[in-house]
Scaffold this motif. Structure first.
Motif, mmCIF file in Angstrom:
data_model
loop_
_atom_site.group_PDB
_atom_site.id
_atom_site.type_symbol
_atom_site.label_atom_id
_atom_site.label_comp_id
_atom_site.label_asym_id
_atom_site.label_seq_id
_atom_site.Cartn_x
_atom_site.Cartn_y
_atom_site.Cartn_z
ATOM 1 N N ILE A 208 0.842 -1.208 0.000
ATOM 2 C CA ILE A 208 0.000 0.000 0.000
ATOM 3 C C ILE A 208 0.873 1.253 0.000
ATOM 4 O O ILE A 208 0.649 2.195 -0.768
ATOM 5 N N GLY A 209 1.890 1.262 0.871
ATOM 6 C CA GLY A 209 2.775 2.419 0.952
ATOM 7 C C GLY A 209 3.502 2.674 -0.347
ATOM 8 O O GLY A 209 3.652 3.828 -0.780
ATOM 9 N N TYR A 210 3.951 1.614 -1.004
ATOM 10 C CA TYR A 210 4.655 1.761 -2.282
ATOM 11 C C TYR A 210 3.724 2.318 -3.354
ATOM 12 O O TYR A 210 4.114 3.196 -4.135
ATOM 13 N N CYS A 211 2.498 1.810 -3.380
ATOM 14 C CA CYS A 211 1.526 2.293 -4.374
ATOM 15 C C CYS A 211 1.165 3.756 -4.139
ATOM 16 O O CYS A 211 0.920 4.508 -5.093
ATOM 17 N N ILE A 212 1.127 4.171 -2.872
ATOM 18 C CA ILE A 212 0.828 5.567 -2.557
ATOM 19 C C ILE A 212 1.978 6.473 -2.980
ATOM 20 O O ILE A 212 1.774 7.639 -3.334
ATOM 21 N N GLY A 213 3.185 5.918 -2.973
ATOM 22 C CA GLY A 213 4.356 6.708 -3.330
ATOM 23 C C GLY A 213 5.269 7.014 -2.166
ATOM 24 O O GLY A 213 6.152 7.860 -2.263
ATOM 25 N N TYR A 214 5.064 6.319 -1.039
ATOM 26 C CA TYR A 214 5.922 6.530 0.117
ATOM 27 C C TYR A 214 7.304 5.959 -0.146
ATOM 28 O O TYR A 214 7.459 4.843 -0.645
ATOM 29 N N ARG A 215 8.314 6.726 0.231
ATOM 30 C CA ARG A 215 9.698 6.280 0.120
ATOM 31 C C ARG A 215 10.461 6.818 1.329
ATOM 32 O O ARG A 215 10.055 7.799 1.942
#
Length: 284
Positions: A208-215
């Protein structure tokens, strides 16, 4: 029975999705308040299981929610972590759930000082339900840049993590479970199931975090907050089980055919959402 559970589950999912994606903020706060009020009614069953006490518990819950501003929110930015009242509420919630860990660990020892006290059980209900209400509103609040994962998708994401952890724990427990997690509170839960559920939830959280764009730091904050929410969701579930066991009841209510009461459906979320908000805002 299984058919009834499936039908109820489908209806519940449809209602939840409809509320979080189609209701404006002012209506959402009212619906959330009614949900918490119904849970407050069921909490009254932990006191003495008399209808009059349950009604009083519901009224008190509604009054506290309304008094805290839940019905008159115009500018949700008033609910920021800089607001001392909200900060205190979230902190008390985390302390309550940490204390619940101890209660679960020593159960049934230690029940004497709280089970015979209606005041303590009532206060436990306040610490369980009111922070949960405000965490829902804060995460849901559209356009609130101070809210973690704000909007319907934010609220749904946390719910999904809890549901994934619960499902993962069930299947891993059935397949690998040998060591009981809290046998005197909930004999069906195992340590292997807990580990499996947590691992699965963290994987889903990472996706979910990766899809949201969290890095980088954003991903770190999201994963730690999600992990804390998932772990404490188990505490919420076990705490309600402990209260039901002491009250001598199987379900908190019968309003949901095949699923019991409102509290039976939100027990994990009552701990997960406030804990998630607390850690997300603390680490951001």
């Amino acid at each position: 029975m299984l058919k009834q559970r499936i039908i109820t589950a489908i209806v519940l999912v449809a209602v939840v999705l409809g509320c979080i994606f189609f209701l404006p903020l002012n209506l959402f706060t009212i619906v959330a308040a009614l949900l918490v009020t119904a849970a407050g009614y069921e909490w009254g069953r932990f006191l003495c299981n008399k209808r009059a006490v349950c009604v009083v518990s519901a009224v008190v819950t509604l009054v506290i929610v309304a008094f805290s501003g839940g019905f008159v929110i115009e500018d949700i930015k008033l609910a920021t972590f800089n607001d001392k009242a909200l900060e205190l509420m979230l902190s008390l919630s985390v302390l309550w759930w940490l204390f619940s860990v101890w209660m679960i660990a020593v159960y049934p020892r230690g029940t004497g000082f709280w089970f015979k006290s209606s005041w303590l059980k009532s206060f436990s209900g306040v610490l369980t339900l009111i922070p949960f209400y405000w965490a829902m509103v804060l995460v849901f609040a559209p356009g609130n840049v101070d809210a973690p994962m704000h909007g319907g998708w934010g609220l749904l994401s946390v719910m999904v993590l809890v549901w994934v952890a619960d499902s993962g724990a069930y299947f891993c427990g059935r397949a690998l479970g040998k060591n009981k997690l809290a046998p005197k509170v909930s004999p069906g839960k195992t340590r292997e199931g807990l580990a499996g559920g947590v691992v699965l939830a963290v994987i889903v959280a990472a996706i979910i975090g990766y899809c949201i764009g969290y890095r980088g730091h954003e991903m770190y904050v999201w994963l730690v907050s999600s992990l804390a929410a998932v772990l404490f969701s188990v505490v919420g579930d076990l705490t309600e089980s402990m209260f039901k066991r002491e009250a001598g009841i199987k379900d908190s209510g019968q309003i949901l055919p095949g699923h019991g009461g409102i509290l039976d459906r939100i027990d994990s979320l009552t701990a997960a959402l406030p804990v998630f908000v607390f850690f997300y805002r603390l680490l951001s």
